[in-house]
Design an enzyme around this catalytic site. Sequence first.
Site, PDB file in Angstrom:
ATOM      1  N   ASP A  44      16.347  20.531  25.262  1.00  0.00           N
ATOM      2  CA  ASP A  44      17.317  20.589  26.351  1.00  0.00           C
ATOM      3  C   ASP A  44      18.602  19.864  25.953  1.00  0.00           C
ATOM      4  OD1 ASP A  44      15.147  20.487  29.305  1.00  0.00           O
ATOM      5  OD2 ASP A  44      15.254  21.813  27.575  1.00  0.00           O
ATOM      6  N   TYR A  47      20.692  22.000  23.770  1.00  0.00           N
ATOM      7  CA  TYR A  47      21.243  23.083  24.581  1.00  0.00           C
ATOM      8  C   TYR A  47      22.451  22.558  25.367  1.00  0.00           C
ATOM      9  CZ  TYR A  47      21.588  26.474  28.394  1.00  0.00           C
ATOM     10  OH  TYR A  47      22.049  27.375  29.311  1.00  0.00           O
ATOM     11  N   LEU A  94      -0.137  55.561  34.693  1.00  0.00           N
ATOM     12  CA  LEU A  94      -0.685  56.914  34.687  1.00  0.00           C
ATOM     13  C   LEU A  94      -1.750  57.035  33.620  1.00  0.00           C
ATOM     14  CD1 LEU A  94       2.656  58.952  34.803  1.00  0.00           C
ATOM     15  CD2 LEU A  94       0.964  58.798  36.625  1.00  0.00           C
ATOM     16  N   GLU A 127       7.331  67.446  35.159  1.00  0.00           N
ATOM     17  CA  GLU A 127       8.655  66.851  34.924  1.00  0.00           C
ATOM     18  C   GLU A 127       8.590  65.988  33.667  1.00  0.00           C
ATOM     19  OE1 GLU A 127       9.148  63.479  37.969  1.00  0.00           O
ATOM     20  OE2 GLU A 127       7.228  64.391  38.475  1.00  0.00           O
ATOM     21  N   LYS A 129       8.587  62.799  31.199  1.00  0.00           N
ATOM     22  CA  LYS A 129       8.219  61.388  31.332  1.00  0.00           C
ATOM     23  C   LYS A 129       9.316  60.587  30.633  1.00  0.00           C
ATOM     24  CE  LYS A 129       4.352  58.220  30.684  1.00  0.00           C
ATOM     25  NZ  LYS A 129       5.099  57.090  30.159  1.00  0.00           N
ATOM     26  N   ASP A 131      11.366  57.660  29.018  1.00  0.00           N
ATOM     27  CA  ASP A 131      10.961  56.463  28.283  1.00  0.00           C
ATOM     28  C   ASP A 131      11.945  55.330  28.568  1.00  0.00           C
ATOM     29  OD1 ASP A 131       9.555  54.836  26.664  1.00  0.00           O
ATOM     30  OD2 ASP A 131      10.127  55.803  24.781  1.00  0.00           O
ATOM     31  N   ARG A 150       8.643  46.409  37.473  1.00  0.00           N
ATOM     32  CA  ARG A 150       7.225  46.680  37.686  1.00  0.00           C
ATOM     33  C   ARG A 150       6.379  45.413  37.552  1.00  0.00           C
ATOM     34  NH1 ARG A 150       2.766  48.157  34.601  1.00  0.00           N
ATOM     35  NH2 ARG A 150       1.414  49.616  35.674  1.00  0.00           N
ATOM     36  N   TYR A 242      11.750  59.359  40.822  1.00  0.00           N
ATOM     37  CA  TYR A 242      10.655  60.333  40.774  1.00  0.00           C
ATOM     38  C   TYR A 242       9.465  60.021  41.678  1.00  0.00           C
ATOM     39  CZ  TYR A 242       9.253  56.969  37.182  1.00  0.00           C
ATOM     40  OH  TYR A 242       8.959  55.824  36.515  1.00  0.00           O
ATOM     41  N   LYS A 330       1.234  63.324  26.852  1.00  0.00           N
ATOM     42  CA  LYS A 330       2.106  62.675  25.878  1.00  0.00           C
ATOM     43  C   LYS A 330       2.441  63.603  24.708  1.00  0.00           C
ATOM     44  CE  LYS A 330       2.741  58.484  26.509  1.00  0.00           C
ATOM     45  NZ  LYS A 330       1.853  57.376  26.410  1.00  0.00           N
ATOM     46  N   CYS A 424     -17.264  35.123   7.751  1.00  0.00           N
ATOM     47  CA  CYS A 424     -16.033  35.086   8.547  1.00  0.00           C
ATOM     48  C   CYS A 424     -14.933  34.386   7.739  1.00  0.00           C
ATOM     49  CB  CYS A 424     -16.304  34.326   9.852  1.00  0.00           C
ATOM     50  SG  CYS A 424     -14.803  33.939  10.771  1.00  0.00           S
ATOM     51  N   CYS A 427     -14.210  30.771   9.788  1.00  0.00           N
ATOM     52  CA  CYS A 427     -15.161  29.662   9.906  1.00  0.00           C
ATOM     53  C   CYS A 427     -16.279  29.722   8.867  1.00  0.00           C
ATOM     54  CB  CYS A 427     -15.749  29.602  11.315  1.00  0.00           C
ATOM     55  SG  CYS A 427     -16.911  30.937  11.661  1.00  0.00           S
ATOM     56  N   CYS A 448     -18.339  37.999  13.326  1.00  0.00           N
ATOM     57  CA  CYS A 448     -18.574  36.623  12.926  1.00  0.00           C
ATOM     58  C   CYS A 448     -19.646  36.079  13.859  1.00  0.00           C
ATOM     59  CB  CYS A 448     -17.269  35.842  13.084  1.00  0.00           C
ATOM     60  SG  CYS A 448     -17.502  34.080  13.335  1.00  0.00           S
ATOM     61  N   CYS A 454     -16.470  29.051  16.029  1.00  0.00           N
ATOM     62  CA  CYS A 454     -15.433  29.657  15.184  1.00  0.00           C
ATOM     63  C   CYS A 454     -14.063  29.454  15.827  1.00  0.00           C
ATOM     64  CB  CYS A 454     -15.692  31.146  14.996  1.00  0.00           C
ATOM     65  SG  CYS A 454     -14.354  31.984  14.120  1.00  0.00           S
TER      66      CYS A 454
HETATM   67  S1  IVH Z   1       5.060  58.850  38.267  1.00  0.00           S
HETATM   68  C1  IVH Z   1       1.638  56.277  40.514  1.00  0.00           C
HETATM   69  N1  IVH Z   1       6.867  60.133  36.896  1.00  0.00           N
HETATM   70  O1  IVH Z   1       5.465  56.197  33.170  1.00  0.00           O
HETATM   71  C2  IVH Z   1       2.410  56.420  39.248  1.00  0.00           C
HETATM   72  N2  IVH Z   1       6.174  58.022  36.079  1.00  0.00           N
HETATM   73  O2  IVH Z   1       2.851  55.618  32.074  1.00  0.00           O
HETATM   74  C3  IVH Z   1       3.741  57.012  39.484  1.00  0.00           C
HETATM   75  N3  IVH Z   1       7.338  57.305  34.063  1.00  0.00           N
HETATM   76  O3  IVH Z   1       4.823  53.401  35.176  1.00  0.00           O
HETATM   77  C4  IVH Z   1       4.470  57.235  38.225  1.00  0.00           C
HETATM   78  N4  IVH Z   1       8.642  59.060  33.870  1.00  0.00           N
HETATM   79  O4  IVH Z   1       7.274  53.917  34.558  1.00  0.00           O
HETATM   80  C5  IVH Z   1       6.114  59.028  36.970  1.00  0.00           C
HETATM   81  N5  IVH Z   1       8.505  61.360  35.817  1.00  0.00           N
HETATM   82  C6  IVH Z   1       7.758  60.271  35.898  1.00  0.00           C
HETATM   83  C7  IVH Z   1       7.855  59.249  34.956  1.00  0.00           C
HETATM   84  C8  IVH Z   1       7.034  58.140  35.076  1.00  0.00           C
HETATM   85  C9  IVH Z   1       8.309  57.880  33.350  1.00  0.00           C
HETATM   86  C10 IVH Z   1       6.739  56.010  33.722  1.00  0.00           C
HETATM   87  C11 IVH Z   1       6.544  55.064  34.873  1.00  0.00           C
HETATM   88  C12 IVH Z   1       5.076  54.745  34.886  1.00  0.00           C
HETATM   89  C13 IVH Z   1       4.697  55.074  33.483  1.00  0.00           C
HETATM   90  C14 IVH Z   1       3.225  55.372  33.386  1.00  0.00           C
END
Ligand code: IVH
Length: 708
Positions: A44, A47, A94, A127, A129, A131, A150, A242, A330, A424, A427, A448, A454
């Site tokens: 600290d 810092y 999911l 739809e 997913k 990232d 989240r 979504y 996926k 191991c 240990c 082990c 251990c």
């Molecule tokens: S629906 C009850 N829709 O993927 C769950 N999730 O692997 C509702 N994500 O935590 C999620 N695109 O952050 C939903 N079109 C989409 C998404 C999506 C990305 C993410 C979301 C979720 C994670 C699960």
Amino acid sequence: MARAPSKTSPADDSDLRAEMARLGAEIAHHDLLYHGRNAPEISDADYDKLRRRLEALEAAHPTLRSLASPLAKVGSAPADGFGKIRHAVPMLSLGNAFDDDEVTDFTDRVRRFLNVAPELPLAFTAEPKIDGLSISLRYEQGRFVQAATRGDGTEGENVTTNVATIRDIPAQLKSGTAFAIPDVFEVRGEIYLGHEDFRRLNEAQAAAGEKVFANPRNAAAGSLRQLDPVITAGRPLRFFAYTWGEASSLPADTQAGVVAAFKAWGLPTNPLLRVCDGAAALLAFYRDVGERRSTLGYDIDGVVYKVDRLDLQNRLGFVSRAPRWAIAHKFPAEQATTTLLGIDIQVGRTGALTPVAKLRPVTVGGVVVSNATLHNEDEIARKDVRIGDTVVVQRAGDVIPQMVRVVLDQRPADAQPFTPLSACPVCGSPALREADDEAGTADVVRRCSGGLACPAQVKERLKHFVSRNALDIEGLGDKQIEAFYDDGRIQQLADIFTLAERDRQSLNKLKDQKGFGQKSVDKLWAAIDARRRVPLDRFIFALGIRRIGEGTARDLAKAYGSFEALRSGVAGAIAGGRGSEAYQDIDNFEGIGEIVVDALMGFFGDPQNARAVDELLAHVTVTPFERVATSTSVVTGKTVVFTGTLTRITRSEAKAQAERLGAKVAGSVSKKTDYVVAGADAGSKLGKARDLGLTVLSEDEWLQLISS
Ligand code: IVH
């Protein structure tokens, strides 16, 4: 004599600017380590020195002061970083499908659960997913009031001030559309960074001598978790809506309908969303999006399918942490080729020895990979992996990188085969492959045999105990556990809870050590104190018993309600042995099989473990499992067995419904069963229920009972 503020020529000026920028970046870096990761690198005092130096320069040269200066924070983040927000409706994850069969399994499962015949239509949305990072945005009377990350799904961080700077996110939902705005509505979706914006951000970071991000997702996360919202405001974050959390009412009765309302309200929604009528259409969507993936301008890692009708979503409900009504399909993992430099052996918390490939660092899907799991020695033999080989590695999502195969025609003459260890590496205890009696072969895992003797097993158990989905003690991560174990401060679980007391008495105080200031020490004590009460399911999971993951821990917590009840149940099974009534009683619970019962007996039957748990319980109160009964009814807390064929709803749906009402669903009939619900052609379970004089209900009687 006081020094006059120096006159600066333009040349001096640039030196000053550079120093101020360097100080600013350094302070921001330490702020992030301290607040965001609870892992400070400097004391600290050091810092404070940095801050004082920058304050002095800013005071002497106000015109050179940067808008992004960490000293110029707009609003104020709480002293301990972001505040916490408990999600009224948990943010779940999911389940995943990796191939076509898993997708048809999903649609079949949904149909079976709902009892919809294959020839009848059943609509799903499809739809991309995205990232990025999931976020929950709370609107009250259409006005944006709060944003939470989240977090662990139950509790996230309050990032309202930062999210308010994102242009894609309206401060006010558009009214006067076809969709009335509910009083309370939590919009959920993904914050992300587009490819072009990511490239520009990294260019600017590099030019300023700042950190370059590995991929758009990391950049989006880093941008959102800035303690200074001015920095977030400068990052072009985007958003897609979504799904939703708490809602006082819903604007439509289908998934696609709610997303249409989002759009009307002025929220960005993904333009590729389609409604499909079954697995074939979903798979066609997947291939189409897969082909367009590189042209979308943002990262996606698959597509998501959801049952369209919301009444059906409600009937389907959830398993563990994921909905039964949705799945992520996926895209295949990204791959790269590199050299295997060596094979290390890691000792896990249950003693499993896992070979880990040490790789020449290589970028796979935007992340630098230098380790990959090799699973076990049979796998190494099967893939014929030798040190020095050229190998193909892959990475999908957040999973640990894997070694796929060896490129045999590039094998050097001096490539070294791998010899399994018989002891191991930590240990020195014998490392053995247990016999798998059923298969008549040796278990694939070499372990082990040192147990709590251990150090590696002890350290891993400690790390697991404090980890996010277990006790979740902030500020006590892997690094700290390693250090505290090595310096003797923490040798067993209970030591975590006596750490503060011992530190107060010690000459060797934590705050005088490298990396710990008084503030971080106080925070650590507070984080530990906050976990002196812990919910039963987390506690069971945290013990790190073999075969008991989060789902099983929850099933056990649900079944027993208290830790004492679980322990005495297991003690009964240990005394009576396999096949005894006490053993059977555990095995009877929904979700619990013999493997789990054996694992529980193995764990609690080991005196060292039993002692460690007793010592822990002197410091920790385990709170009873809170049944997530969405509503209470006459069956709350009762044990129910379903048998025979039900006609009005499927057996799976009946079970899920009973659990929602807080009942325990058992797999077999015993004295402890309160109700046996018998459908057509009920067999031996019905006979046993009659013999025991239990209450037997027909399907209709059951439905009447739960609606009373
Ligand atoms: S629906 C009850 N829709 O993927 C769950 N999730 O692997 C509702 N994500 O935590 C999620 N695109 O952050 C939903 N079109 C989409 C998404 C999506 C990305 C993410 C979301 C979720 C994670 C699960």
